[in-house]
Design a protein around this motif. Structure first.
Motif, short mmCIF file in Angstrom:
data_model
loop_
_atom_site.label_atom_id
_atom_site.label_comp_id
_atom_site.label_asym_id
_atom_site.label_seq_id
_atom_site.Cartn_x
_atom_site.Cartn_y
_atom_site.Cartn_z
N SER A 228 1.10 -1.54 -0.50
CA SER A 228 -0.11 0.16 -0.33
C SER A 228 1.15 1.22 -0.20
N GLU A 229 1.75 1.55 0.69
CA GLU A 229 2.46 2.07 0.54
C GLU A 229 3.61 2.04 -0.40
N SER A 230 3.68 1.46 -0.55
CA SER A 230 4.85 1.84 -1.90
C SER A 230 4.18 1.40 -3.80
N SER A 231 2.42 1.96 -3.53
CA SER A 231 1.68 1.73 -4.48
C SER A 231 1.42 3.25 -4.16
N LEU A 232 1.81 4.13 -5.82
CA LEU A 232 0.89 5.07 -6.17
C LEU A 232 -0.58 5.57 -5.56
N ILE A 233 -1.20 4.90 -6.52
CA ILE A 233 -2.86 4.84 -6.48
C ILE A 233 -3.12 4.66 -4.74
#
Length: 287
Positions: A228-233
């Motif tokens: 979650s923290e590493s994904s743009l959206i």
């Protein structure tokens, strides 16, 4: 030895971009023949450029260009050894020439591009005395492309989107520059990287002495957080942390197709030199 004037030295400097003493020595050795001096300097300076090629170039700039209709963009990173050299007028012009060529050609092989710029690169190395490296080039086509270049020219972003206005596309590009996501969506994360992170989390959890079942639950939770923290959206939007980037895109009726982020020198291992220790070692060796 043939005589030569100060104006000949100046002429040779203007034509080669090399130092006064080097030009003076070349004219002396060529007995005042300026054309021969240029040939000799090209030979010797070419050798210098080859030697400098082994030095680490981890500074430099990122530059980008966007088509007028915002559907095609090019980004390039060109490295120098120092920030000072990155501000050199000749280096700035070299970056512009490379960017123009990549933008206009649109489709090219990187190795062939590098080869086509080699004479210009070596000439610049000879002039400024530092290694220069065209490190990477990215081209992108999309319905709409957002761009961001940081004020220090060390971070640049291209982001391709669909169904979006240019204002929001620029905001998304700025967010990518600031937060540095790894992927667009959690499912885009490479399996190898997920497994590597999972192994680390499991090893950390086992040290707590908890059961295998609890360890598995803990690692799953931490993996989900990592994705979650590493994904743009899923990231909080940098200009309004109350909403996610996904919410920003949904409200604009848009979707991110891909992005590219360059940061000068990232991934290049720099050699840290302890000059005090180096001087002390030389003094000790001289005793």
């Amino acid at each position: 030895m043939a005589a030569f004037s100060a104006s000949m030295i100046k002429d040779l400097r203007d034509r080669t971009g090399l130092g006064m003493m080097e030009c003076k020595r070349a004219l002396a050795e060529s007995e005042g023949n300026i054309d021969k001096a240029i040939d000799d300097l090209r030979k010797s300076s070419g050798m210098k450029a080859a030697k400098k090629a082994g030095r680490i170039a981890a500074d430099g700039v990122v530059a980008l260009r966007l088509s007028q209709d915002n559907t095609y963009g090019v980004m390039i990173e060109i490295n120098t050894e120092t920030d000072f050299a990155a501000r050199d007028e000749g280096f700035v012009k070299f970056v512009e020439v490379c960017l123009d060529k990549a933008f206009n050609e649109k489709s090219f092989h990187f190795d062939e591009f590098i080869a086509s710029m080699e004479d210009s690169r070596q000439g610049l190395v000879q002039k400024i005395g530092e290694n220069i490296s065209i490190r990477r080039i990215e081209t992108m086509e999309a319905p709409v492309i957002g761009t961001y270049i940081h004020s220090n020219n060390r971070i640049g972003v291209l982001v391709g989107l669909t169904g979006i206005n240019t204002t929001v596309s620029k905001d998304v590009a700025m967010h990518i520059a600031a937060v540095n996501p790894q992927v667009v969506k959690p499912e885009d994360m490479p399996d190898s990287l997920v497994e590597k992170e999972k192994e680390i989390f499991i090893a950390q959890a086992k040290e707590s002495g908890k059961s295998e079942e609890i360890v598995e639950k803990m690692s799953t939770g931490r993996i989900n957080k990592f994705l979650s923290e590493s994904s743009l959206i899923n990231q909080p939007f940098v200009k309004n942390p109350e909403i996610t980037v996904n919410k920003l895109l949904e409200d604009a009726g848009a979707e991110v197709l891909s992005f590219c982020r360059f940061e000068v020198g990232e991934g290049i291992e720099k050699i840290e030199v302890d000059f005090a220790a180096e001087v002390a070692a030389q003094i000790s060796a001289a005793k």
